[in-house]
Design a protein around this motif. Structure first.
Motif, PDB file in Angstrom:
ATOM      1  N   UNK B   1      -2.669  14.970   4.945  1.00  0.00           N
ATOM      2  CA  UNK B   1      -3.751  14.113   4.457  1.00  0.00           C
ATOM      3  C   UNK B   1      -3.198  13.032   3.517  1.00  0.00           C
ATOM      4  N   UNK B   2      -2.433  13.486   2.477  1.00  0.00           N
ATOM      5  CA  UNK B   2      -1.875  12.528   1.530  1.00  0.00           C
ATOM      6  C   UNK B   2      -0.897  11.589   2.230  1.00  0.00           C
ATOM      7  N   UNK B   4      -0.956  10.743   5.398  1.00  0.00           N
ATOM      8  CA  UNK B   4      -1.743   9.837   6.239  1.00  0.00           C
ATOM      9  C   UNK B   4      -2.313   8.688   5.396  1.00  0.00           C
ATOM     10  N   UNK B   5      -2.815   9.022   4.209  1.00  0.00           N
ATOM     11  CA  UNK B   5      -3.388   7.988   3.341  1.00  0.00           C
ATOM     12  C   UNK B   5      -2.313   6.990   2.905  1.00  0.00           C
ATOM     13  N   UNK B   6      -1.125   7.513   2.627  1.00  0.00           N
ATOM     14  CA  UNK B   6      -0.031   6.634   2.201  1.00  0.00           C
ATOM     15  C   UNK B   6       0.359   5.691   3.350  1.00  0.00           C
ATOM     16  N   UNK B   8      -1.648   4.644   5.737  1.00  0.00           N
ATOM     17  CA  UNK B   8      -2.724   3.638   5.834  1.00  0.00           C
ATOM     18  C   UNK B   8      -2.540   2.559   4.773  1.00  0.00           C
ATOM     19  N   UNK B   9      -2.215   2.992   3.561  1.00  0.00           N
ATOM     20  CA  UNK B   9      -2.025   2.074   2.433  1.00  0.00           C
ATOM     21  C   UNK B   9      -0.892   1.092   2.752  1.00  0.00           C
TER      22      UNK B   9
END
Lengths: 431, 122
Positions: B1-2, B4-6, B8-9
Motif C-alpha cells: 500500500x505504502x 503503491x502510494x509512493x 503514484x506520487x
C-alpha cells in the motif's frame, strides 16, 4: 439508527461514481481527447467527494463508530478513502492537460500552469500540494512518521478543504443541477463541522476530566492507571483516548493516545493499562498520582457485549487488556459463558494479569484460561490450541496483540479451516 | 500500500514535469507564428457573413476568430457554439450561459483561430 448511518455512508461513497457514470450515459465522449477530459473531470470529482467523506469520518464521535463496526474499521475506511482520493486527485491535473494536446501545446501549458490571475486553477494546485504535505507521513513518503508531527500535519486537511472547495465550485459546476448542489453543500458542511469538532469543540465538549488516583506497576515497563471522575458508560473491551495533564511529564503532556480500558463497566473507577512502546507511553510510567487527565470515548467494538456461543480468545502482551475488561465484567453477572482464553506471554514474569484472570476463571462457569509462554514453549501452534480445547475450529476467535502474534494466529486459524468471518483482530498500528 | 502510494506520487511528478517540458518546448514555435499575423480589420457585416456551421466566425473581446474547425472539438455539444456563429459572443464566452468564465486553457486556445479585429461601429 445504526443501519441508517451505515446506509448513508455507503450511499455517499457510491454517489460520486453514479454522478460520473450518469455523465457518461448522457453522451459518450467522441474521441480520445474527450475521453481524457471525462476521465480527468471524473477523477477530480470522485477524488474530492471521497476526500470529504474521509475527513467527515475522522470526526470520531464517541459511540457513533459502532454503526460502522467500531473505530478501527472506521479508521480503516478513512485510510482507504483517503488513499483512493489522493491517487484520483493526483491523476486529475495530468489527465486534463493531456486532454488538451489536440488543441496545441499552449492549451496544455495553460491547463497545467495558467497565468497568475487564474486563481481558480491555482487554488486547486495549492489544495493538492497541501494534501501531499499532510499525507506524506501517512504513507511514509519520507521515512517512518512521528506520531505527533503526523497528527499536526493532518490539520492541513482544513486548508485543503477550503482551497479544493473554491476550485471545485468555480470550475466543476458543482451547483448544477440544484439537487447535486444540495448534496455537495451538505457533504461539505458536515465535513467542515467534523473538522471543527475534532480540532476545537471536542476538547471542551467531549473530553472529560479525571484524577489519577493510583498508578500500579504491573511489571517492568507496564502500569495500570486508575482514574476517578464522572461515570462513563461503556462496554467491556472498548478503548478511550487518554490525555495526561501531569505538569512533571517530560514528554507527552497534553497529547492524546488510545488505550484499552481494563476496568469493567460496573466498577466505580476507570482503569487503563499502558505498556512502554514510545516516548509518550514511556513517560507515563512515571506519571504522578493525584494529577489530572482527560478521557474521550468510549470507542471500538472488538468483543461483542453479549457472550452467546463458543469463543476462543487469544491475547498477547499488552493485547490482553480488552479481555481483562470483559473477564472483570464476568464477576458482575451470573450467566455461564463458553470462553477459552489463551494468554500469550514471553515468560511467567510478563503474564501480569494471569493470577487475576485465573481467579475469575475459578468462579466463572465456562471461562478457562490457558497460559502460553514463548520462552519455554516456542511460538503458538495449532497443537497447543488443540490441547486447550479440541473444538477451537468451531469457535468464534478474537485475537489481540502485537502484529507478529496477529499474523501467526491468523495463519494457524485459517490453516485449520476457521473461516475469516469468525476471526476478529484488534490492532492499534493505524492510530 | 505504502509502496503503491509512493509510486503514484513519483508518477505524478514525473508526468507533470514531462507534460510541462513538452508544452514549453513546443510553444516556442506557435507563439512566433501568432505574433507574425498582420492586423486585419473586419466589419460587423463581414462577420455576419460567416454565420454557418461550415463557416463560423465569432467576435470575442473585439477580436474575430474562425472557429469552423474547432466546433467538433468543443467539450460541450456543438449547438452551444453554433448559435453564436457570425455574432459577437463576448458575453457568452465570459459566462458560458451560467455565470462561469471559460478556463485559462480555453483562453490559450484562442490565438490560433484569430483572423482579425472587429471594426468598432461609430
Amino acid at each position: 439508527m445504526f443501519t441508517l448511518v451505515r446506509l448513508v455512508t455507503f450511499t455517499l461513497v457510491a454517489w460520486p461514481l453514479a454522478v460520473v457514470a450518469a455523465d457518461l450515459y448522457a453522451g459518450a465522449p467522441a474521441d480520445a481527447a474527450a475521453w481524457l477530459r471525462w476521465l480527468g473531470r471524473a477523477a477530480g470529482l470522485v477524488g474530492f467527494a471521497w476526500f470529504l467523506l474521509a475527513m467527515a469520518l475522522s470526526a470520531r464521535l464517541p459511540r457513533f463508530d459502532l454503526a460502522l463496526g467500531g473505530l478501527l474499521s472506521l479508521w480503516r475506511m478513512h485510510h482507504w478513502l483517503g488513499a483512493f482520493s489522493f491517487v484520483l486527485l493526483l491523476m486529475h491535473p495530468p489527465l486534463l492537460a493531456l486532454a488538451n494536446v489536440p488543441a496545441g501545446p499552449q492549451a496544455v501549458l495553460a491547463t497545467l500552469l495558467p497565468s497568475l490571475d487564474a486563481w481558480t486553477v491555482w487554488s486547486g494546485w495549492a489544495a493538492l500540494l497541501f494534501m501531499m504535505l499532510f499525507l506524506a507521513p501517512s504513507f511514509s513518503f519520507f521515512g517512518a512518521p512521528h506520531y505527533q508531527r503526523w497528527k499536526l500535519l493532518h490539520r492541513f486537511s482544513g486548508a485543503v478543504l477550503i482551497l479544493a472547495l473554491l476550485h471545485a465550485l468555480a470550475l466543476a459546476g458543482l451547483l448544477k443541477p440544484a439537487a447535486a448542489g444540495w448534496v455537495w453543500g451538505v457533504l461539505a458542511a458536515v465535513t467542515a463541522a467534523a473538522f471543527l469538532w475534532r480540532l476545537l469543540l471536542s476538547r471542551w465538549l467531549s473530553r472529560r476530566q479525571y484524577r489519577i488516583s493510583r498508578v500500579n506497576a504491573l511489571a517492568p515497563r507496564v502500569v495500570e492507571i486508575t482514574l476517578e471522575g464522572p461515570p462513563l458508560e461503556y462496554d467491556p473491551g472498548q478503548f478511550v483516548y487518554f490525555t495526561p495533564l501531569d505538569p512533571s511529564l517530560p514528554v507527552g503532556r497534553g497529547e492524546e493516545h488510545p488505550y484499552s480500558l481494563v476496568s469493567a463497566p460496573h466498577e466505580p473507577d476507570l482503569r487503563i493499562a499502558i505498556k512502554e512502546l514510545g516516548d509518550a507511553s514511556a513517560a507515563l510510567m512515571q506519571v504522578k498520582e493525584g494529577t489530572l487527565a482527560t478521557v474521550e470515548g468510549p470507542y471500538g467494538r472488538f468483543v461483542p457485549p453479549q457472550h452467546e456461543g463458543a469463543a476462543l480468545w487469544i491475547g498477547g502482551g499488552i493485547g490482553i487488556t480488552p479481555f481483562v475488561s470483559v473477564a472483570r465484567a464476568f464477576t458482575a453477572q451470573s450467566a455461564s459463558v463458553d470462553v477459552h482464553l489463551v494468554y500469550c506471554a514471553n515468560d511467567t514474569s510478563r503474564a501480569y494479569y494471569l493470577a487475576e484472570l485465573e481467579h475469575i476463571a475459578a468462579r466463572q462457569p465456562g471461562f478457562v484460561v490457558h497460559p502460553h509462554y514463548f520462552a519455554e514453549q516456542g511460538a503458538l501452534s495449532a497443537s497447543f490450541l488443540e490441547g486447550c480445547t479440541a473444538d477451537y475450529r468451531q469457535r468464534v476467535c478474537y485475537v489481540c496483540g502485537p502484529s507478529g502474534l496477529l499474523n501467526l494466529a491468523e495463519t494457524i486459524l485459517t490453516g485449520e479451516g476457521v473461516s475469516r468471518r469468525h476471526i476478529h483482530m484488534e490492532e492499534f498500528n493505524l492510530l | 500500500m505504502k509502496r503503491f502510494m509512493l509510486i503514484c506520487f513519483a508518477a505524478f511528478w514525473s508526468s507533470v514535469v514531462s507534460i510541462w517540458a513538452y508544452a514549453v518546448l513546443a510553444t516556442d514555435g506557435v507563439a512566433d507564428s501568432v505574433t507574425e499575423q498582420r492586423v486585419i480589420s473586419i466589419s460587423p457585416a463581414e462577420l455576419a457573413r460567416h454565420a454557418g456551421t461550415d463557416d463560423c466566425w465569432m467576435a470575442i473581446e473585439g477580436v474575430v476568430y474562425d472557429f469552423t474547425t474547432y466546433i467538433p472539438r468543443h467539450p460541450a455539444p456543438p449547438v452551444v457554439m453554433t448559435d453564436w456563429c457570425g455574432k459577437d459572443a463576448t458575453q457568452q464566452y465570459r459566462t458560458k450561459g451560467y455565470g462561469r468564465p471559460h478556463s485559462p486553457a480555453a483562453d490559450a486556445l484562442l490565438p490560433q483561430y484569430r483572423v482579425g479585429v472587429l471594426e468598432q461601429s461609430e
